[in-house]
Structure formats: C-alpha cells, structure tokens
Design an enzyme around this catalytic site. Structure first.
Site, mmCIF file in Angstrom:
data_model
loop_
_atom_site.group_PDB
_atom_site.id
_atom_site.type_symbol
_atom_site.label_atom_id
_atom_site.label_comp_id
_atom_site.label_asym_id
_atom_site.label_seq_id
_atom_site.Cartn_x
_atom_site.Cartn_y
_atom_site.Cartn_z
ATOM 1 N N ASP A 1 0.815 -1.220 0.000
ATOM 2 C CA ASP A 1 0.000 0.000 0.000
ATOM 3 C C ASP A 1 0.846 1.267 0.000
ATOM 4 O O ASP A 1 2.071 1.214 0.163
ATOM 5 C CB ASP A 1 -0.969 -0.007 1.200
ATOM 6 C CG ASP A 1 -0.305 -0.426 2.511
ATOM 7 O OD1 ASP A 1 0.936 -0.403 2.579
ATOM 8 O OD2 ASP A 1 -1.020 -0.770 3.451
ATOM 9 N N ASN B 1 -7.524 -2.776 14.441
ATOM 10 C CA ASN B 1 -8.912 -3.097 14.079
ATOM 11 C C ASN B 1 -8.977 -4.325 13.161
ATOM 12 O O ASN B 1 -10.011 -4.611 12.576
ATOM 13 C CB ASN B 1 -9.578 -1.892 13.398
ATOM 14 C CG ASN B 1 -8.877 -1.468 12.113
ATOM 15 O OD1 ASN B 1 -7.965 -2.147 11.644
ATOM 16 N ND2 ASN B 1 -9.312 -0.357 11.533
ATOM 17 N N HIS C 1 -7.217 -4.808 10.380
ATOM 18 C CA HIS C 1 -6.968 -4.603 8.948
ATOM 19 C C HIS C 1 -5.673 -5.288 8.500
ATOM 20 O O HIS C 1 -4.764 -5.517 9.300
ATOM 21 C CB HIS C 1 -6.993 -3.119 8.562
ATOM 22 C CG HIS C 1 -5.830 -2.301 9.011
ATOM 23 N ND1 HIS C 1 -5.912 -0.936 9.216
ATOM 24 C CD2 HIS C 1 -4.541 -2.618 9.277
ATOM 25 C CE1 HIS C 1 -4.740 -0.468 9.576
ATOM 26 N NE2 HIS C 1 -3.885 -1.474 9.625
ATOM 27 N N GLU D 1 -9.662 -1.970 5.505
ATOM 28 C CA GLU D 1 -10.296 -1.678 6.783
ATOM 29 C C GLU D 1 -11.533 -2.575 6.982
ATOM 30 O O GLU D 1 -12.051 -3.151 6.021
ATOM 31 C CB GLU D 1 -10.710 -0.202 6.807
ATOM 32 C CG GLU D 1 -9.545 0.778 6.630
ATOM 33 C CD GLU D 1 -8.699 0.956 7.898
ATOM 34 O OE1 GLU D 1 -8.603 0.021 8.722
ATOM 35 O OE2 GLU D 1 -8.106 2.036 8.043
HETATM 36 P P1 PGA Z 1 2.220 -1.424 12.636
HETATM 37 O O1 PGA Z 1 1.005 -1.380 11.650
HETATM 38 O O2 PGA Z 1 3.142 -2.457 12.116
HETATM 39 O O3 PGA Z 1 2.842 -0.050 12.582
HETATM 40 O O4 PGA Z 1 1.683 -1.768 13.970
HETATM 41 C C1 PGA Z 1 0.460 -2.599 11.243
HETATM 42 C C2 PGA Z 1 -0.745 -2.332 10.387
HETATM 43 O O5 PGA Z 1 -1.437 -1.333 10.624
HETATM 44 O O6 PGA Z 1 -1.000 -3.140 9.478
#
Ligand code: PGA
Length: 235
Positions: free
Chosen positions: A62, A128, A130, A135
C-alpha cells in the site's frame, strides 16, 4: 494457520527471516512486502544477513494517497530506507500515491501483481484487524483499491507525522483478493494493542468486519506473535 509464539519482536524478526530463507532456498522470485513498525525487525535481519536479494522482485501492499516517494512519511521512502537502499532488489513496486488518476493506478498495480505473482507475502495487522489498508467492512473480493482510512488507523499512524491533520485520509491498497493469491503468507503481530485483533483473527468467525480473519481460508499462513500479542488467545 500455524502460530509461532516468540518472546519479543526481535525474535519474531529472526523467525520470519528463517521462513524467508527457507522459501528462498526453494527458489521463490517475488516477495510481497509491508510497512509499519511490525516488519522492521525482519528487514533488519535481511539487511544484516549475507543474503543477496538482487534476483527478487518485491510488490508492496500500500501507499498513502498524495505523498511522493521523497516524502519521509511515504511507504516508498520507508521501504528504501529500511531495505532497498541497503539490499538491492531486481525490481521494487509500491503503488504511486501521486497518480493523477487513482483508478488507473489501481488497474496498473493489479497488472503488476498479475505479472509478478507473490510467492511470500509479509503482513502486519492493524488494531482493528486490517491487513494492508483493508479496513473492516472491505469486501474480500476486491483487488487494488482506493481506501478511506478509518479514524482508528489515522490515530494509530499519527505517531509518524507532526500532527494528526497531516496524516493522509486516503490510501491505495492491494485488496484482500490480491493478498489471498499469495502462495504463502507470514503475518507478524507484536504488542498488547494487537492482542484482541490476533485472537479474533485466529479464533473468531471469518468476517469482513475483521479483515485478517479471512486468512483462516488460506492454506499456507504462518502467524508470528510475541507474548503480548498472543495474550488473548484461548487455545
Ligand atoms: P504497525 O502497523 O506495524 O505499525 O503496527 C500494522 C498495520 O497497521 O498493518
């Protein structure tokens, strides 16, 4: 899903690296890569290893809409800093967050994924649930798409920006359908704030409300969790 519990993120990076090495020994050619704090220990292992990655292609999950690759908050910049500047790859792909026509960019990225089928996809998980920027509520059937980030994700990611107003509100993300096509998936999760999402991903129902739960349907997933992220698992 195979779950490997480790003590901390450092050990998690070593575990993920061992899996990557095993896959490379089998001759894989394309990695699906992720940004965020989670894969950093894996990238450290890769950078300090003697391994050569210059025959591999990478396709990232992404990118924020509106940020150029020179912007230190962009995911292209993150990947260059943490991995590609130190260990050259044959080719590296990240969605272009500055594309004028975002739908066209999504189609272009789908073509890239089709031309470079992902052998091993590295994933983190959001609080959450994702994966990528898919999302809760995202259809399992979508490929690369434009995403409106949720308040929870903007809140979690504001730590990288000077203020919450600077966090982009939209992103381009590989879809769940694209992620599921990867031959193998390694998802890492570290820290207490991931515990609830990890428990739901592994033990809860498969639901679009918890995007990572779809990984229960994939035949080759390894989940690497530290003690805190594993703390709400019951089995
Ligand atoms: P993070 O993010 O590795 O910074 O915890 C993970 C994500 O949001 O997929």
């Amino acid at each position: 899903m195979k779950v490997i519990q480790v003590k901390h993120a450092q050990e998690g990076g070593k575990q993920a690296f061992a899996q990557l090495k095993e896959a490379m020994d089998k001759g894989i050619t394309t990695l699906g890569l992720a940004t965020g704090s989670t894969p950093v220990t894996l990238y450290q292992e890769m950078v300090t290893s003697a391994l050569d990655f210059s025959h591999l292609t990478s396709v990232n999950l992404d990118e924020y809409v509106g940020l150029s690759g020179e912007n230190p908050q962009s995911y292209r910049y993150f990947m260059n800093e943490h991995l590609f500047n130190k260990k050259p790859f044959k080719e590296t792909f990240v969605p272009n967050g500055q594309a004028k026509d975002l739908d066209e960019e999504c189609a272009r990225y789908n073509d890239i994924i089709a031309q470079h089928p992902i052998d091993l996809q590295v994933l983190g998980i959001g609080r959450n649930g994702h994966i990528g920027f898919n999302e809760p509520g995202t259809s399992f059937d979508v490929q690369t798409h434009v995403v409106a980030l949720t308040d929870s994700t903007i809140e979690a990611n504001k730590r990288y920006f000077d203020s919450i107003e600077e966090v982009p509100t939209h992103a381009l993300s590989m879809g769940i359908a694209s992620i599921l096509k990867s031959k193998q998936i390694i998802l890492m999760a570290f820290g207490k704030e991931k515990a609830a999402a990890v428990a739901k991903m592994i033990e809860g129902p498969v639901t679009e409300q918890l995007p990572a739960s779809v990984l229960q349907m994939h035949p080759n997933v390894i989940v690497i969790v530290d003690e805190q992220a594993a703390s709400e698992l019951t089995k």
